[in-house]
Design a protein around this motif. Structure first.
Motif, PDB file in Angstrom:
ATOM      1  N   GLY A  94       1.331  -0.773   0.076  1.00  0.00           N
ATOM      2  CA  GLY A  94      -0.242  -0.166   0.175  1.00  0.00           C
ATOM      3  C   GLY A  94       0.585   0.849  -0.630  1.00  0.00           C
ATOM      4  O   GLY A  94       1.049   2.246  -0.664  1.00  0.00           O
ATOM      5  N   LEU A  95       1.811   0.980   0.776  1.00  0.00           N
ATOM      6  CA  LEU A  95       2.495   2.688   0.623  1.00  0.00           C
ATOM      7  C   LEU A  95       3.562   3.196  -0.713  1.00  0.00           C
ATOM      8  O   LEU A  95       3.488   3.975  -0.499  1.00  0.00           O
ATOM      9  CB  LEU A  95       4.004   1.890   2.162  1.00  0.00           C
ATOM     10  N   ALA A  96       3.551   1.542  -1.590  1.00  0.00           N
ATOM     11  CA  ALA A  96       4.688   1.787  -2.222  1.00  0.00           C
ATOM     12  C   ALA A  96       3.482   2.411  -3.153  1.00  0.00           C
ATOM     13  O   ALA A  96       3.742   2.992  -4.118  1.00  0.00           O
ATOM     14  CB  ALA A  96       5.362   0.236  -3.489  1.00  0.00           C
ATOM     15  N   VAL A 116      -6.775   7.501  -0.971  1.00  0.00           N
ATOM     16  CA  VAL A 116      -6.912   6.309  -1.384  1.00  0.00           C
ATOM     17  C   VAL A 116      -6.695   5.387  -2.042  1.00  0.00           C
ATOM     18  O   VAL A 116      -6.393   5.323  -2.832  1.00  0.00           O
ATOM     19  CB  VAL A 116      -8.788   6.508  -2.507  1.00  0.00           C
ATOM     20  N   VAL A 117      -6.165   4.135  -0.633  1.00  0.00           N
ATOM     21  CA  VAL A 117      -5.738   3.686  -1.130  1.00  0.00           C
ATOM     22  C   VAL A 117      -6.237   1.609  -0.830  1.00  0.00           C
ATOM     23  O   VAL A 117      -6.615   1.385   0.211  1.00  0.00           O
ATOM     24  CB  VAL A 117      -4.514   3.060  -0.195  1.00  0.00           C
ATOM     25  N   SER A 118      -6.507   1.330  -2.146  1.00  0.00           N
ATOM     26  CA  SER A 118      -6.926  -0.379  -1.893  1.00  0.00           C
ATOM     27  C   SER A 118      -5.460  -1.400  -2.321  1.00  0.00           C
ATOM     28  O   SER A 118      -4.757  -1.214  -3.039  1.00  0.00           O
ATOM     29  CB  SER A 118      -7.570  -0.969  -2.795  1.00  0.00           C
ATOM     30  N   THR A 119      -5.162  -2.141  -1.127  1.00  0.00           N
ATOM     31  CA  THR A 119      -3.699  -2.975  -1.450  1.00  0.00           C
ATOM     32  C   THR A 119      -4.134  -4.521  -0.541  1.00  0.00           C
ATOM     33  O   THR A 119      -4.700  -4.460   0.932  1.00  0.00           O
ATOM     34  CB  THR A 119      -3.068  -2.094  -0.303  1.00  0.00           C
ATOM     35  N   GLU A 120      -4.308  -5.627  -1.032  1.00  0.00           N
ATOM     36  CA  GLU A 120      -4.457  -6.748  -0.317  1.00  0.00           C
ATOM     37  C   GLU A 120      -3.727  -8.026  -0.620  1.00  0.00           C
ATOM     38  O   GLU A 120      -2.943  -7.904  -1.804  1.00  0.00           O
ATOM     39  CB  GLU A 120      -6.199  -7.008  -1.527  1.00  0.00           C
ATOM     40  N   CYS A 143      -7.951 -21.373  -4.783  1.00  0.00           N
ATOM     41  CA  CYS A 143      -6.196 -21.245  -5.149  1.00  0.00           C
ATOM     42  C   CYS A 143      -5.883 -20.676  -6.737  1.00  0.00           C
ATOM     43  O   CYS A 143      -4.942 -19.116  -6.952  1.00  0.00           O
ATOM     44  CB  CYS A 143      -5.587 -21.773  -4.790  1.00  0.00           C
ATOM     45  N   VAL A 144      -6.812 -20.822  -7.930  1.00  0.00           N
ATOM     46  CA  VAL A 144      -6.524 -20.830  -9.188  1.00  0.00           C
ATOM     47  C   VAL A 144      -7.118 -18.630  -9.348  1.00  0.00           C
ATOM     48  O   VAL A 144      -6.654 -18.231 -10.364  1.00  0.00           O
ATOM     49  CB  VAL A 144      -6.875 -21.481  -9.507  1.00  0.00           C
ATOM     50  N   LEU A 145      -7.534 -18.302  -8.252  1.00  0.00           N
ATOM     51  CA  LEU A 145      -8.344 -17.105  -8.368  1.00  0.00           C
ATOM     52  C   LEU A 145      -7.486 -15.875  -8.276  1.00  0.00           C
ATOM     53  O   LEU A 145      -6.999 -14.904  -8.573  1.00  0.00           O
ATOM     54  CB  LEU A 145      -9.679 -17.021  -7.964  1.00  0.00           C
ATOM     55  N   PHE A 146      -7.135 -15.691  -6.914  1.00  0.00           N
ATOM     56  CA  PHE A 146      -6.616 -14.543  -6.245  1.00  0.00           C
ATOM     57  C   PHE A 146      -5.410 -13.909  -6.170  1.00  0.00           C
ATOM     58  O   PHE A 146      -4.228 -15.167  -5.920  1.00  0.00           O
ATOM     59  CB  PHE A 146      -6.708 -14.837  -5.004  1.00  0.00           C
ATOM     60  N   GLY A 147      -4.765 -13.382  -6.540  1.00  0.00           N
ATOM     61  CA  GLY A 147      -3.634 -12.176  -6.226  1.00  0.00           C
ATOM     62  C   GLY A 147      -2.907 -11.320  -5.758  1.00  0.00           C
ATOM     63  O   GLY A 147      -4.218 -11.022  -5.148  1.00  0.00           O
ATOM     64  N   ASP A 148      -1.583 -10.869  -5.232  1.00  0.00           N
ATOM     65  CA  ASP A 148      -1.640  -9.387  -4.403  1.00  0.00           C
ATOM     66  C   ASP A 148      -1.359  -8.637  -4.810  1.00  0.00           C
ATOM     67  O   ASP A 148      -1.166  -8.748  -6.336  1.00  0.00           O
ATOM     68  CB  ASP A 148      -0.564 -10.255  -3.002  1.00  0.00           C
ATOM     69  N   GLY A 149      -1.217  -7.552  -4.699  1.00  0.00           N
ATOM     70  CA  GLY A 149      -1.208  -5.998  -4.968  1.00  0.00           C
ATOM     71  C   GLY A 149      -1.909  -4.768  -4.701  1.00  0.00           C
ATOM     72  O   GLY A 149      -2.547  -5.228  -3.791  1.00  0.00           O
ATOM     73  N   ALA A 150      -1.354  -3.843  -5.141  1.00  0.00           N
ATOM     74  CA  ALA A 150      -2.296  -2.720  -4.125  1.00  0.00           C
ATOM     75  C   ALA A 150      -2.068  -1.045  -5.140  1.00  0.00           C
ATOM     76  O   ALA A 150      -1.117  -1.451  -6.242  1.00  0.00           O
ATOM     77  CB  ALA A 150      -1.556  -2.462  -3.071  1.00  0.00           C
ATOM     78  N   GLY A 151      -3.072  -0.461  -5.243  1.00  0.00           N
ATOM     79  CA  GLY A 151      -3.695   0.464  -5.743  1.00  0.00           C
ATOM     80  C   GLY A 151      -3.900   1.810  -5.214  1.00  0.00           C
ATOM     81  O   GLY A 151      -4.843   1.255  -4.278  1.00  0.00           O
ATOM     82  N   ALA A 152      -3.884   3.025  -5.772  1.00  0.00           N
ATOM     83  CA  ALA A 152      -3.594   4.563  -5.130  1.00  0.00           C
ATOM     84  C   ALA A 152      -4.737   5.724  -5.795  1.00  0.00           C
ATOM     85  O   ALA A 152      -3.755   5.330  -6.987  1.00  0.00           O
ATOM     86  CB  ALA A 152      -2.721   4.380  -4.186  1.00  0.00           C
TER      87      ALA A 152
END
Length: 333
Positions: free
Chosen positions: A61-63, A142-146, A160-169
């Motif tokens: 989220g910070l990045a 607004v930060v969306s981080t998952e 497990c085939v569906l989900f990934g990580d990342g962040a947008g702001a």
């Protein structure tokens, strides 16, 4: 509400993102569970997803926040409010938004985490717009981080085939120009909440089964895929139709449809529902998978990097998922 009558608009002045480097491909998942690249692509459109590999939710989220602020040319100390949408906070307290408030040097900002799952960016943008329109804030981040890999069961091939990580702001600022957020529409269908569930603090009894024995996989995401798909079939058009109506626009007036990247079949359903040119519906689920609330701002950041976003364009963004929640916003660049 028709936002065009407002004297104050919430204008986007900065967009940023962060994607982990590690790519979890379908071929790698074939080694973990009984699945295949063909099966995954056919049912979801996903070919790979990014995994944080040691990065915390707040770090991603910070990045993304730093990139958005740099794009806006705005120092952290000018922020009035930081809103973070996430279903994967690193701690119950402090909130991720409070960690970012400190790291960004946003000494004048209030900080709030918001959990609306995959609709989180839409919900947080509505809150940002409300603060700005009320005159309570000038600059809102607004930060969306998952970090969904942390709540994914890699023995369950259906999830497990569906989900990934990342962040947008995204950085919103008060503007008298007739642009920015033109309208919003948000709803929830809590009666279907059990269709997409991940446990937090163990409860007595279990809210879904009544069982007082909490299973070891309680924190992992569990999804009734067919129920969620049926929900989106009505919820997504409802949110888009109402957001467009409130903005006084029609689907033909929209330059880009930026939808939560849940499943390629859902994106195709919306494309067909409105008779859209597929080129107007942005897609990156094939490379990033489902990143929950981060998916819409990740799309926006990638679109900006590719030069696809132009001043004067109008966007509809729609989020839908856990809760179950759904909503849409209309934004003019």
């Amino acid at each position: 509400m028709d936002r065009r009558s407002s004297k104050i608009f919430s204008k986007i002045i900065g967009i940023g993102s962060y994607m982990p480097e590690f790519r979890l491909t379908n071929s790698r998942l074939e080694e973990l569970v009984d699945t295949s690249d063909e099966w995954i692509v056919k049912r979801t459109g996903i070919r790979e997803r990014r995994i944080a590999m040691g990065k915390a939710t707040w770090e991603m989220g910070l990045a993304a926040a730093q990139a958005a602020l740099a794009d806006a040319g705005l120092p952290g100390e000018d922020l009035d409010l930081i809103l973070v949408s996430t279903v994967t906070p690193d701690s119950l307290t402090p909130a991720v938004s409070c960690v970012l408030q400190d790291k960004l040097g946003a000494s004048h900002a209030a900080a709030l985490d918001l959990n609306a799952a995959c609709s989180g960016f839409v919900y947080a943008s509505d809150v940002a717009d409300s603060y700005i329109r009320a005159g309570k804030a000038k600059h809102v981040l607004v930060v969306s981080t998952e970090r969904l890999s942390g709540i994914t069961d890699y023995t369950d091939r259906s999830t497990c085939v569906l989900f990934g990580d990342g962040a947008g702001a995204v950085v919103y600022t008060a503007s008298e120009e007739p642009c920015g957020i033109l309208s919003t529409y948000m709803r929830a269908e809590g009666s279907l909440g059990q269709s997409l569930f991940a446990g937090a603090l163990p409860s007595e009894p279990d809210p879904l089964t009544g069982d007082r024995t909490i299973p070891s996989n309680y924190r992992f995401l569990k999804m009734a895929g067919s129920d969620v798909f049926r929900f989106t079939a009505t919820a997504v058009p409802e949110s888009i139709d109402n957001a467009l109506s409130r903005a006084g626009l029609e689907a033909g007036d929209i330059d880009w449809f930026v939808l939560h990247q849940a499943n390629l079949r859902i994106l195709k359903m919306v494309t067909d529902r409105y008779g859209l040119d597929p080129e107007k519906v942005y897609v990156n689920i094939d490379r990033f998978g489902n990143t929950s609330s981060a998916s819409i701002p990740l799309c926006l950041a990638e679109m900006k990097e590719k030069g696809l976003l132009k001043p004067g364009q109008t966007i509809v963004a729609s989020g839908f998922g856990g809760g179950l929640t759904y909503g849409a916003i209309v934004i003019k660049l």
